[in-house]
Design an enzyme around this catalytic site. Structure first.
Site, PDB file in Angstrom:
ATOM      1  N   ARG A  44       0.375  -7.806   0.927  1.00 45.31           N
ATOM      2  CA  ARG A  44       0.856  -6.540   0.322  1.00 45.31           C
ATOM      3  C   ARG A  44       2.269  -6.239   0.859  1.00 45.31           C
ATOM      4  NH1 ARG A  44       2.807  -1.476   2.626  1.00 45.31           N
ATOM      5  NH2 ARG A  44       2.431   0.160   1.121  1.00 45.31           N
TER       6      ARG A  44
ATOM      7  N   ASP B 136       7.350  -0.409   0.013  1.00 44.96           N
ATOM      8  CA  ASP B 136       8.679  -0.030  -0.489  1.00 44.96           C
ATOM      9  C   ASP B 136       9.815  -0.454   0.432  1.00 44.96           C
ATOM     10  OD1 ASP B 136       7.507   1.823   1.386  1.00 44.96           O
ATOM     11  OD2 ASP B 136       9.197   3.162   1.017  1.00 44.96           O
TER      12      ASP B 136
ATOM     13  N   THR C  46       7.134   3.704  10.183  1.00 46.12           N
ATOM     14  CA  THR C  46       8.296   2.933   9.808  1.00 46.12           C
ATOM     15  C   THR C  46       9.553   3.499  10.458  1.00 46.12           C
ATOM     16  OG1 THR C  46       7.185   2.506   7.756  1.00 46.12           O
ATOM     17  CG2 THR C  46       9.577   2.483   7.653  1.00 46.12           C
TER      18      THR C  46
ATOM     19  N   GLY D 276       4.030   3.627   0.450  1.00 49.55           N
ATOM     20  CA  GLY D 276       4.992   2.753  -0.212  1.00 49.55           C
ATOM     21  C   GLY D 276       4.810   2.549  -1.700  1.00 49.55           C
TER      22      GLY D 276
ATOM     23  N   THR E 228      10.236   6.681   4.111  1.00 48.74           N
ATOM     24  CA  THR E 228       8.996   6.336   4.817  1.00 48.74           C
ATOM     25  C   THR E 228       7.842   7.080   4.177  1.00 48.74           C
ATOM     26  OG1 THR E 228       7.766   6.522   6.890  1.00 48.74           O
ATOM     27  CG2 THR E 228       9.564   8.099   6.580  1.00 48.74           C
ATOM     28  N   GLY E 229       6.739   6.404   4.014  1.00 50.08           N
ATOM     29  CA  GLY E 229       5.592   7.073   3.404  1.00 50.08           C
ATOM     30  C   GLY E 229       4.730   6.075   2.660  1.00 50.08           C
TER      31      GLY E 229
HETATM   32  N1  ASP Z   1       6.535   2.895   3.569  1.00 49.35           N
HETATM   33  C1  ASP Z   1       5.804   2.011   4.419  1.00 49.35           C
HETATM   34  C2  ASP Z   1       4.968   1.091   3.555  1.00 49.35           C
HETATM   35  O1  ASP Z   1       4.396   1.545   2.594  1.00 49.35           O
HETATM   36  C3  ASP Z   1       4.915   2.694   5.409  1.00 49.35           C
HETATM   37  C4  ASP Z   1       5.488   3.888   6.125  1.00 49.35           C
HETATM   38  O2  ASP Z   1       6.596   4.294   5.877  1.00 49.35           O
HETATM   39  O3  ASP Z   1       4.771   4.445   6.984  1.00 49.35           O
HETATM   40  O4  ASP Z   1       4.846  -0.059   3.866  1.00 49.35           O
END
Ligand code: ASP
Length: 303
Positions: A200, A203, A172, A226, A223-224
């Site tokens: 789906r 976040d 992201t 979600g 980022t992470g």
């Molecule tokens: N946060 C993002 C999601 O869950 C994915 C990411 O940040 O890598 O869609």
């Protein structure tokens, strides 16, 4: 009122980055640095933090290097569905789009949502119809095609149980800035997570989870994984602790990411406060990140 300090911080996702070649790292560093320099110029020239973060994120969306716009990852049905949000801390203006498949720059459309409608979040066909109605560029889904991401999906699907999400290697994108007027803005854009279920939403387009901007306090882009970032309202949480617990930006941001680690939630965030202090904690192997402020030169790191 003129603000003494200003600056911008960006990220290109937190994830499993340990096997990036040095050549890949250099290519990413070049893109992030060039983008940061141009975005910082907007601030130097007295431009708004909202313009700076929108510019930075749209540059990343146009690049196949990141999981946003052109580099988006695939759902379990081999479709790219993108999410984005943007927020302005002066008046909490906020706009977001989710599950769009044909919008060239989801972050630009997210901004239009608050500028041209009474809503905060538009999703799917409705968001795309809105884009068409205001002349925001629509492209054939083929534009986002990524052989690498498709192969990655097929590979993980062959090994995994159904519906398992994959934290991607390149992630992201996001940007958070403080301008000379003291206004904080934040923006985040993503293709989500590989092998996500169709429909789906993570976040990233959720205000308070993926993105938050609050003048006099801070701005955050996350980022992470979600689902955890939604349940713990991560972006807002960082600012709330500063506001009510009187914590520094670094204390608040680091604690929040450490707490996520304890429950097995991977990810990171970038944040800036009203004095242009910057914090970029993550609990993964790496997070692509960079910043420039009036007090500190361009800074780039992955690990
Ligand atoms: N946060 C993002 C999601 O869950 C994915 C990411 O940040 O890598 O869609």
């Amino acid at each position: 009122m003129a603000n003494e300090n200003y600056g911008i911080v960006v990220h290109g996702g937190a994830g499993v980055l340990s096997n990036l070649s040095s050549e890949q790292q250099q290519i990413i560093e070049k893109k992030v640095s060039e983008t940061l320099i141009s975005a910082y110029k907007i601030l130097q020239n007295g431009g708004s933090s909202l313009d700076a973060v929108e510019f930075a994120v749209s540059e990343f969306e146009d690049s196949p290097l990141f999981n946003a716009g052109r580099g988006s990852v695939y759902t379990s049905e081999e479709v790219q569905e993108m999410d984005a949000s943007i927020m302005f801390g002066l008046d909490r203006s906020a706009g977001a789009v989710a599950s769009v498949k044909k919008v060239k720059n989801p972050i630009r459309l997210a901004r239009k949502v608050f500028e041209k409608t009474e809503h905060v979040l538009l999703v799917g066909d409705g968001a795309e119809a809105f884009a068409k109605s205001i002349g925001e560029p629509i492209v054939d889904p083929e534009y986002f095609y990524s052989e690498k991401n498709l192969q990655r999906l097929r590979k993980v699907k062959s090994k995994l149980v159904q519906n398992q999400l994959i934290q991607d290697k390149i992630g992201t994108v996001g940007a958070v800035a403080l301008d000379k007027s003291g206004n904080i803005a934040a923006a985040t854009s993503t293709g989500g997570m590989t092998n996500k279920m169709p429909g789906r939403i993570g976040d990233t387009p959720i205000i308070g989870s993926g993105t938050w901007a609050q003048n006099e306090i801070c701005g955050v882009s996350s980022t992470g994984h979600g689902e955890f970032f939604i349940k713990f309202q991560i972006a807002k949480e960082v600012c709330t602790r500063i506001e009510y617990l009187n914590q520094s930006l670094a204390e608040s941001a680091t604690d929040v990411i450490e707490e996520l680690k304890k429950i097995g939630a991977t990810g990171g965030l970038i944040a800036i406060d009203k004095d242009a202090n910057i914090s970029t904690p993550f609990n993964t192997d790496g997070m692509i990140r960079g910043s420039i402020t009036n007090r500190s030169e361009l800074n780039f790191a992955i690990y």
